[in-house]
Scaffold this motif. Structure first.
Motif, PDB file in Angstrom:
ATOM      1  N   ASN A 134       0.807  -1.219   0.000  1.00 38.35           N
ATOM      2  CA  ASN A 134       0.000   0.000   0.000  1.00 38.35           C
ATOM      3  C   ASN A 134       0.847   1.279   0.000  1.00 38.35           C
ATOM      4  O   ASN A 134       0.645   2.130  -0.867  1.00 38.35           O
ATOM      5  N   PRO A 135       1.802   1.431   0.885  1.00 38.93           N
ATOM      6  CA  PRO A 135       2.593   2.661   0.860  1.00 38.93           C
ATOM      7  C   PRO A 135       3.502   2.760  -0.359  1.00 38.93           C
ATOM      8  O   PRO A 135       3.936   3.846  -0.715  1.00 38.93           O
TER       9      PRO A 135
ATOM     10  N   LYS B 287       8.071  -4.378  -4.429  1.00 38.11           N
ATOM     11  CA  LYS B 287       6.791  -4.883  -4.965  1.00 38.11           C
ATOM     12  C   LYS B 287       6.927  -6.330  -5.393  1.00 38.11           C
ATOM     13  O   LYS B 287       6.057  -7.171  -5.135  1.00 38.11           O
ATOM     14  N   GLN B 288       8.097  -6.620  -6.035  1.00 36.68           N
ATOM     15  CA  GLN B 288       8.338  -7.997  -6.483  1.00 36.68           C
ATOM     16  C   GLN B 288       8.301  -8.966  -5.296  1.00 36.68           C
ATOM     17  O   GLN B 288       7.675 -10.023  -5.326  1.00 36.68           O
ATOM     18  N   MET B 289       8.989  -8.493  -4.225  1.00 43.42           N
ATOM     19  CA  MET B 289       9.029  -9.326  -3.031  1.00 43.42           C
ATOM     20  C   MET B 289       7.619  -9.563  -2.488  1.00 43.42           C
ATOM     21  O   MET B 289       7.238 -10.695  -2.162  1.00 43.42           O
ATOM     22  N   VAL B 290       6.900  -8.457  -2.435  1.00 47.63           N
ATOM     23  CA  VAL B 290       5.542  -8.566  -1.911  1.00 47.63           C
ATOM     24  C   VAL B 290       4.689  -9.446  -2.815  1.00 47.63           C
ATOM     25  O   VAL B 290       3.883 -10.243  -2.349  1.00 47.63           O
TER      26      VAL B 290
ATOM     27  N   GLN C 148     -14.462  24.056 -17.546  1.00 52.82           N
ATOM     28  CA  GLN C 148     -15.196  23.469 -16.390  1.00 52.82           C
ATOM     29  C   GLN C 148     -14.474  22.188 -15.969  1.00 52.82           C
ATOM     30  O   GLN C 148     -14.589  21.159 -16.608  1.00 52.82           O
ATOM     31  N   PRO C 149     -13.681  22.266 -14.913  1.00 46.09           N
ATOM     32  CA  PRO C 149     -12.877  21.065 -14.558  1.00 46.09           C
ATOM     33  C   PRO C 149     -13.772  19.889 -14.147  1.00 46.09           C
ATOM     34  O   PRO C 149     -14.816  20.087 -13.560  1.00 46.09           O
ATOM     35  N   CYS C 150     -13.323  18.685 -14.497  1.00 42.63           N
ATOM     36  CA  CYS C 150     -14.067  17.461 -14.164  1.00 42.63           C
ATOM     37  C   CYS C 150     -13.984  17.171 -12.665  1.00 42.63           C
ATOM     38  O   CYS C 150     -12.999  17.505 -12.012  1.00 42.63           O
ATOM     39  N   GLU C 151     -15.032  16.525 -12.181  1.00 40.55           N
ATOM     40  CA  GLU C 151     -15.054  16.194 -10.748  1.00 40.55           C
ATOM     41  C   GLU C 151     -14.610  14.720 -10.583  1.00 40.55           C
ATOM     42  O   GLU C 151     -15.142  13.840 -11.235  1.00 40.55           O
ATOM     43  N   ILE C 152     -13.650  14.539  -9.739  1.00 43.85           N
ATOM     44  CA  ILE C 152     -13.122  13.171  -9.524  1.00 43.85           C
ATOM     45  C   ILE C 152     -13.334  12.797  -8.059  1.00 43.85           C
ATOM     46  O   ILE C 152     -12.992  13.562  -7.165  1.00 43.85           O
ATOM     47  N   LEU C 153     -13.903  11.605  -7.880  1.00 43.63           N
ATOM     48  CA  LEU C 153     -14.142  11.115  -6.516  1.00 43.63           C
ATOM     49  C   LEU C 153     -13.044  10.103  -6.175  1.00 43.63           C
ATOM     50  O   LEU C 153     -12.814   9.136  -6.886  1.00 43.63           O
ATOM     51  N   ILE C 154     -12.352  10.398  -5.107  1.00 49.24           N
ATOM     52  CA  ILE C 154     -11.291   9.478  -4.682  1.00 49.24           C
ATOM     53  C   ILE C 154     -11.764   8.735  -3.427  1.00 49.24           C
ATOM     54  O   ILE C 154     -12.099   9.379  -2.434  1.00 49.24           O
ATOM     55  N   VAL C 155     -11.821   7.415  -3.551  1.00 52.01           N
ATOM     56  CA  VAL C 155     -12.249   6.600  -2.394  1.00 52.01           C
ATOM     57  C   VAL C 155     -11.062   5.735  -1.944  1.00 52.01           C
ATOM     58  O   VAL C 155     -10.593   4.867  -2.659  1.00 52.01           O
ATOM     59  N   ASP C 156     -10.572   6.064  -0.797  1.00 50.17           N
ATOM     60  CA  ASP C 156      -9.457   5.269  -0.266  1.00 50.17           C
ATOM     61  C   ASP C 156      -9.437   5.427   1.251  1.00 50.17           C
ATOM     62  O   ASP C 156      -9.666   6.509   1.777  1.00 50.17           O
ATOM     63  N   ASP C 157      -9.176   4.323   1.944  1.00 51.31           N
ATOM     64  CA  ASP C 157      -9.174   4.413   3.402  1.00 51.31           C
ATOM     65  C   ASP C 157      -7.861   5.004   3.908  1.00 51.31           C
ATOM     66  O   ASP C 157      -7.788   5.470   5.032  1.00 51.31           O
ATOM     67  N   GLU C 158      -6.792   4.946   3.100  1.00 51.69           N
ATOM     68  CA  GLU C 158      -5.514   5.482   3.539  1.00 51.69           C
ATOM     69  C   GLU C 158      -5.480   6.994   3.321  1.00 51.69           C
ATOM     70  O   GLU C 158      -5.574   7.484   2.182  1.00 51.69           O
ATOM     71  N   ALA C 159      -5.289   7.749   4.395  1.00 52.01           N
ATOM     72  CA  ALA C 159      -5.296   9.198   4.309  1.00 52.01           C
ATOM     73  C   ALA C 159      -4.152   9.696   3.429  1.00 52.01           C
ATOM     74  O   ALA C 159      -4.321  10.628   2.620  1.00 52.01           O
ATOM     75  N   GLY C 160      -2.967   9.068   3.536  1.00 51.73           N
ATOM     76  CA  GLY C 160      -1.791   9.471   2.775  1.00 51.73           C
ATOM     77  C   GLY C 160      -2.047   9.426   1.284  1.00 51.73           C
ATOM     78  O   GLY C 160      -1.740  10.385   0.556  1.00 51.73           O
ATOM     79  N   ILE C 161      -2.637   8.307   0.858  1.00 53.27           N
ATOM     80  CA  ILE C 161      -2.898   8.128  -0.568  1.00 53.27           C
ATOM     81  C   ILE C 161      -3.956   9.119  -1.035  1.00 53.27           C
ATOM     82  O   ILE C 161      -3.836   9.733  -2.098  1.00 53.27           O
TER      83      ILE C 161
END
Lengths: 720, 70
Positions: free
Chosen positions: A509-510, A552-555, B5-18
């Protein structure tokens, strides 16, 4: 046991002969009493008795001989029978002998007493008296006769007249004159028997005429009278020259005659008996002896019969006890008598009945025990755990089938062998025996268990060994062990699968953001930096991106390993073609490669892609193992044996260590400086999913060998 | 970048970093970005508006992306 079966017949014959002998003996004894009839037949009776006694003796001696034989051959009861017989015989013999002795003595004495000296003399005296009396009378009569004769000669009277006178004068009973031929000429006297004249016999007259005798004078017994006859010749004279004889008869008085008669007959009898007394004595003694012999023989025969009869139930009992001793408890002897022997037989029957019941009980128990034992045995043999039982000297007593299977050694051969000698007998079991010795010896009273790894038939096995001491004598130890290799392996596999799954998620994931950020940095800053910085950025970014790719390969490897097995694209494919295809990518190995492939295609059923990965892993491993080897060598061979394809890959590398051999298929076990340690784990997983197996081994002189075995049948199902 | 008119993108992810990284990049590129932490939020937004594009994380704690997509 012929002794007893013919006993009845013997008894009857003995009884019959005994009766006959007794009858004959009675006759004999009667004959001894001088009855004229028996006197005549005495000899015959004696012979008959003798014959009967001999017959009896033969019968009895045959009985004795039989008894003697059974005594010597050790027939049961014979000893007792002999003893009883001897006692019976003794009982009969002693009184018999005593009676015999007394009888013989008394016969002797009584017979001798008949011939007493005084009686002898008295009889002799009486005899002499009567004889002298008679002689005296006879002399007197002769005198009278001479007187008459003289008178007749002197007188010249007529004979008749002169005779009568002379007779009357002398007082004789009768006087008669006879011619030489016995014709009566004249008769006279006081009691002349005229009616019945008794002339002298011609012989007397003849003798007298020839002058053989001068005078005939004899007493004569005539009917009841005793008379004295005197005859003499008359002298001739001129007057009468004819030869004439004078006979004078004088009657002896009746009482005197009777007395003389009595004395004479008594004397005669006495002389007769006296003459035959020796013979009489012998006769009586013989009769007595016969009686004694008969009695003794009968007594002996009876003793034998009785002894046999008495001992017969003993023989039956002996037969019974012998049968019981031989293990036959079904014997019941008939109870023939109401005495102690009968009750003994009854007791014996009761005893055998009880024994039989006890034996039946025992057999039932034995059967029950046997059933239990068989049940236990079947439980033991069906138990997947290996079970070993040792006695107090650590000698193997029992080993079940599973133990043999797990240890892959014929444990039956070791039965009775002490643990300490196992290594010598079967070296393969040395480590196992050592482990058991270590645990059993010191901790005598405690339960122990240990999980241990032991090499069995070149394969490392994980055994869970538990042991305890069985309480109670005899002291023994039980060791139960399981081959938990599969379980342990599965546990490890499951654990690693979980780790891999988590790693895949947590690490992968990271990685995406890292890679994204790096690339974005490079893109954003590429035109804003000078060349030097640009270079640093590019190199840094590249490092990040390549390392992330490696990670990634390892994973992904983990993911592959940890992935839940799933049926992929199952096809029939030629494994030879697949091998060649993969080997084509290892061009650099070709000079050192020895390839042995079958000519015909070998068709497997499964996921070709995943097998391709397996082959890659194997070749890569072989190459890696010889990375530092100046002269590497590879040998790849494929063969079909039965319904299995055997693929082996060998290298000339250093081979595997013990540790690796034991755990090569676990993740993170590796000999490589670089590597995830997942290669062989993945190989094993895939091969097992194809229903095959993987074996690792070292080859001589050095090098590793890995063998895959895959089923060739087209009907391969994916293994879970 | 060319759209007014910029497109709207929905990002669904549980990881805050991503979520944040993606939104930053996309906003940089001139898109309108809506963030959703989980499937429930994504559905709630979907009720109101229809985004031009949905970036969906396949692997999420409550519901996986494929299910949400359907």
């Amino acid at each position: 046991m012929t002794l007893w079966s013919t006993a009845r017949r013997k008894r009857w014959s003995l009884l019959l002969v005994s009766c006959l002998a007794a009858a004959a003996l009675f006759l004999l004894v009667s004959a001894s009493a001088n009855t004229p009839f028996f006197e005549r037949n005495y000899k015959w009776l004696l012979a008959l008795n003798g014959a009967l006694i001999i017959t009896l003796m033969v019968i009895v001696s045959r009985q004795l001989y039989k008894l003697w034989r059974s005594y010597h051959t050790g027939v049961f009861g014979a000893r007792l029978a002999v003893r009883l017989m001897l006692m019976g015989a003794l009982v009969a013999l002693l009184p018999g002998a005593l009676v015999y002795a007394v009888s013989v003595a008394s016969i002797d004495r009584s017979i001798e007493s008949w011939f007493d000296v005084r009686v002898d003399r008295a009889l002799e005296g009486g005899m002499n008296v009567s004889r002298s009396t008679l002689d005296e009378r006879l002399a007197d009569t002769v005198g009278k006769a001479r007187q008459i004769a003289n008178h007749l000669q002197e007188s010249s009277l007529y004979y008749g007249f002169a005779l009568n006178r002379a007779a009357e004068m002398t007082g004789v009973d009768e006087a008669a004159i006879y011619t030489p031929v016995g014709v009566l000429i004249a008769v006279g006297g006081t009691h002349p028997s005229l009616a019945t004249p008794s002339p002298p016999s011609p012989k007397i007259l003849e003798d007298l005429r020839n002058r053989l005798i001068e005078v005939y004078a004899k007493p004569e017994q005539e009917e009841n009278d005793l008379r004295l006859r005197v005859v003499l010749p008359l002298e001739t004279n001129e007057l009468n020259d004819a030869v004439r004889f004078l006979q004078v008869i004088d009657m002896v008085p009746a009482t005197l005659a009777a007395d003389i008669e009595t004395v004479q007959s008594g004397w005669q009898d006495y002389k007769e008996i006296s003459f035959s007394r020796k013979w009489v004595k012998r006769l009586y003694t013989l009769t007595l002896t016969m009686t004694l012999l008969l009695t003794l023989t009968i007594a002996l025969g009876m003793a034998v019969v009785l002894a046999e009869r008495f001992a017969a139930p003993l023989g039956l009992l002996a037969e019974g006890t012998q049968a019981v001793a031989g293990g036959n408890f079904g014997i019941r002897q008939p109870v023939t008598s109401r005495d102690e022997m009968g009750s003994l037989t009854e007791s014996f029957n009761a005893m055998t009945a009880q024994l039989e019941q006890a034996q039946r009980e025992r057999e039932r128990n034995h059967q029950a025990l046997e059933t239990t034992r068989a049940y236990l045995e079947s439980v033991l043999s069906n138990l997947s755990s290996g079970v070993l039982v040792f006695d107090e000297w650590l000698q193997l007593r029992t080993a079940n089938h599973s133990a043999t299977v797990i240890l892959q050694s014929p444990l039956a051969e070791l039965e009775g062998t002490a643990l300490t000698r196992w290594a010598a007998r079967q070296p393969a079991l040395a480590p196992f025996a050592e482990l058991l010795i270590h645990h059993i010896s010191p901790a005598l009273n405690e339960q122990w268990h240990q999980e241990t790894e032991i090499r069995i038939a070149d394969t490392a096995r994980t055994l869970l060994v538990r042991g305890t001491r069985l309480s109670g004598p005899p002291l023994s130890y039980v060791v139960v062990f399981d081959d938990v290799s599969v379980v342990v392996q599965a546990q490890r596999d499951a654990a690693w699968s979980e780790v891999a799954r988590r790693l895949a998620h947590e690490i992968k994931n990271p990685l995406t953001p890292i890679q994204l950020s790096a690339e974005r940095l490079a893109m954003k800053l590429s035109d804003k930096l000078d060349d030097a910085d640009q270079d640093v950025l590019v190199r840094g970014t590249l490092t990040i991106v390549s390392q992330v790719a490696a990670m990634k390969q390892m994973v992904d490897d983990f993911a592959t390993y940890a992935r839940q097995p799933r049926p992929g694209q199952l096809t029939d494919f030629d494994v030879v073609a697949l091998l060649n295809e993969v080997l084509a990518l290892y061009d650099h190995l070709q000079p050192h490669l020895q390839l042995i492939l079958p000519d015909a295609p070998v068709i497997l059923h499964g996921e070709a892609n995943r097998l391709r990965q397996v082959f890659h892993n194997l070749f890569q491993n072989a190459a890696d193992a010889q990375a530092d080897n100046a002269a590497p060598g590879y040998r790849v061979s494929l063969s079909v044996e039965g319904e299995e394809a055997h693929l082996s890959v060998c290298d000339d590398g250093p081979g595997f260590t013990e540790e690796v051999l034991a755990r090569a298929f676990e993740p993170y076990v590796t000999t490589k400086a670089k590597g995830t340690g997942l290669g062989l784990a993945i190989v094993k997983k895939i091969i097992e999913e194809h229903g095959g197996r993987v074996m690792l081994a070292n080859k001589a002189p050095h090098g590793g060998k890995i063998t895959l075995v895959l089923p060739v049948t087209s009907d391969v199902r994916m293994q879970p | 970048m060319t759209t007014t008119q910029p497109c709207e993108i929905l990002i669904v992810d549980d990881e805050a970093g991503i979520r944040e990284l993606l939104s930053e990049i996309l906003i940089d590129e001139g898109y309108r970005v809506v963030l959703a932490e989980n499937a429930r939020e994504a559905r709630a937004y979907r009720q109101k508006q229809e985004p031009a594009l949905v970036l969906l994380d396949i692997w999420m704690p409550d519901t996986d992306g494929v299910t949400l997509l359907r």
